[in-house]
Write an enzyme that holds these catalytic residues in place. Sequence first.
Site, PDB file in Angstrom:
ATOM      1  CG  HIS A 110      -1.832   1.157   1.276  1.00 55.52           C
ATOM      2  ND1 HIS A 110      -2.939   1.230   0.457  1.00 55.52           N
ATOM      3  CD2 HIS A 110      -1.809   2.302   1.988  1.00 55.52           C
ATOM      4  CE1 HIS A 110      -3.559   2.382   0.678  1.00 55.52           C
ATOM      5  NE2 HIS A 110      -2.898   3.053   1.601  1.00 55.52           N
ATOM      6  CD  GLU A 175       4.220   1.214  -3.904  1.00 59.87           C
ATOM      7  OE1 GLU A 175       3.744   0.236  -4.510  1.00 59.87           O
ATOM      8  OE2 GLU A 175       3.686   2.336  -3.930  1.00 59.87           O
TER       9      GLU A 175
END
Length: 202
Positions: A110, A175
Amino acid sequence: MKGKIAVLLSGRGSNFRALYKATKKGKIPGEIVLVITDKKEAPGAVSAKEYGIETLYFRRKDYPDKASFDLAMAEEIKKRDVELVCLAGYMRVLSPEFVRKFRGRIMNIHPALLPCFPGLHAQKQAIEYGVKFSGATVHFVDEGVDSGPIIIQAVVPVMQNDTEEILADRILKEEHKIYPEAVRLFLQEKLEIKGRRVFIKK
Ligand code: GRF
């Protein structure tokens, strides 16, 4: 034997490609054996086919509801003895039935420091709130939205002139580092979930 991974995606697929590359470089002791998409033309699914990974498209309108859609996905995943299911830009909330079948074996990434800014447009939420730092979170998936136990987080500064896109790019770079790392730790059996907390064994 290498740990088998399934990836669920709906879009661009940059996290999927980061995971794939990490498996190929030997940074993850596993192999992506299956990609499932709910969007036929998803660039991530196109990459998966180019890499020669089995890729299944599940069309929403072929199923009366989310539970039956998810059940069909779960059956395909089970058939392949998958150890870990990675959500990588999969844009549907999984049904509780699916989560129960793979509890503790589903991860998501996320683009915010959870529990701040769950749901859609996390980067926009962060800018509008005025936080000075945001980031990325890899977490196990539970029945809620972006609410499961947190595995790894990376912190990224929010600059005054950031647009949603600029911040998203800055976060995305992180990420691509922390997702493969979390998957590596899982497949090396170094993650232990105790309630809400995830402990990393030495
Ligand atoms: C990423 O920002 C991820 O954190 C979120 O959806 C986006 C997917 O991007 N869950 P990509 O498809 O992996 O490029």
